[in-house]
Design an enzyme around this catalytic site. Sequence first.
Site, PDB file in Angstrom:
ATOM      1  N   HIS A 284      38.940  57.926  74.941  1.00 20.05           N
ATOM      2  CA  HIS A 284      40.242  57.209  74.975  1.00 20.05           C
ATOM      3  C   HIS A 284      40.970  57.359  76.314  1.00 20.05           C
ATOM      4  O   HIS A 284      42.105  57.817  76.367  1.00 20.05           O
ATOM      5  CB  HIS A 284      41.155  57.653  73.809  1.00 20.05           C
ATOM      6  N   GLU A 377      42.913  45.689  67.476  1.00 26.84           N
ATOM      7  CA  GLU A 377      44.086  44.822  67.560  1.00 26.84           C
ATOM      8  C   GLU A 377      44.117  44.007  68.843  1.00 26.84           C
ATOM      9  O   GLU A 377      43.591  44.410  69.872  1.00 26.84           O
ATOM     10  CB  GLU A 377      45.367  45.682  67.541  1.00 26.84           C
TER      11      GLU A 377
END
Length: 502
Positions: A284, A377
């Site tokens: 990440h 998303e």
Amino acid sequence: MRLHSERTSSLSYGSSSAALLLVRSGLRWRRWLGLFPVLILALLERPAAAQDFRAGTVAERYALLCANCHGRNLEGSGTGPSLLKDTWLHGGDDEGIARSIRTGFPEKGMPVWGTAIPEKEIRAMVIYLRETRAKVLRDQTKVSTPPAVLTAKSQLHDFKLETWVDGVVEPWSLAFLSPTQAIMTEKRGFLYLIENGKLAPRPISGLPMIYVNGQAGLMDVVPHPDYATNGWIYLSYSEQLTKVDGTPAAFTRIIRGKLKDHVLVEQQTIFQAKLGQYIKADWHFGSRIAFDGQGHVFFSIGERGQNQHAQDLTLPGGKIHRLHDDGRIPTDNPFVSDPTAVPSIWSYGHRNPQGLAFSPSTGELFSSEHGPRGGDELNLVRRGLNYGWPVITYGMNYDGTTMTELTAKEGLEQPIAYWVPSLATCGINFYTGDLFPKWKNQLFLASLAAEQFLRIEIDGGKVVSQEVLFKDLGRIRHVITGPDGALYVLLPKRIVRLTPAS
Ligand code: HEC
């Protein structure tokens, strides 16, 4: 009494209630030793059913509660229908499937699960069914060696896909510096020039120390909008430093530099976190870079696997940042007046955004974001807003346990699209060329795990249609429009080019 408690604590293998009993009773420990097997048996005899729905992963729950009737891989059995069919008997949207699970079909033999399974577990089960469906169907249709050239029909344009450059290793980003010269990053830490479709024999030298491991490595490369006159090239990468206590830790760093004789020179730091904010994890990092054309550079940084950091304005992870193109803090950034906040923050509550692009028609900023399992998303990123991670999400934990039942909450932004199952959404860009007139200003999205290349039509800040243009050619990292109007797409070992079929 003292002797007692010492003895008892050495006997109580994690069963505090047993220890308590021992302490309270005036019995000698030797007698208790004899009773111990009885205690353990009593613990084991607790009814299992009450735990089954709570403990464990969604896959285990499916195997336990559903596989008997619907088959291990959703293929169905004599008692329950296949869940792989094109059409659902009772509604195939998320809510329809959730309703089927909740209310069951007692008259046909399917139990009512709504009383036994908590609502958030039902949601997790919907994600699990969709994931398993996608996987089974993909395994059935997968071709073993992807073709080098293919032509395909699509809703608005028929296109040809052909290899432009091969022999590259995990390309991460690509940008054109002129009509004939492009620059490309490989995750393993190499920056290459490509001249007239030919990969340079050796990478550009003089790069900083790049930490390469897991998701860490060299990430984005984007030239300044005025590159032709100022020569600045921006890079994002994972950097490893040693903390004061001696442990190594990493974070995303943004720099810019210029090319001279195949060397990256005049390097300047645009963004670097504080040493205390570096984190020992290889995932990440984000990170994409985008320019608004008004002197600002935007970039995304993932939450580094620390969910709560995304909500913490004193930390840089899980945010989209905005700076002047030379790294100065703009005085109109949303949190500059909060002395505890990281002043470069533009928006927060992001998980791991690996796509970032401005719409050429509206000037709006969009990000694609790796959600947890079942929660990828697409966001319309606005100044100062909170995009909700990890308070709200459409996904569940990777191990199949649920994390929250909230998919929406007052004050937290909704994505304009989300994907169940997750596609592993990566690079995005708007098409700005002329070769495909009907695709002009539409968004294109690369996906890793699903290996799908999507065209997304956005109107008034809403997604109005989506189309998969191709899939199953490998993990797709990024897409850009070339100066020739072709779309350039980064696959695992090659860069392909999309042009009109005719
Ligand atoms: C005892 C057998 C049985 C078990 C156990 C069972 N089902 Fe079913 N399921 C059925 C039957 C029968 C139907 C209804 C088929 C029909 O309407 O003709 C059904 C229908 C469904 C549907 C709707 C399918 C459609 O096409 O719309 C879903 C979704 C579903 N089940 C999910 C589950 C899940 C998830 C579980 C486990 C939590 C589960 N089922 C456990 C027998 C079972």
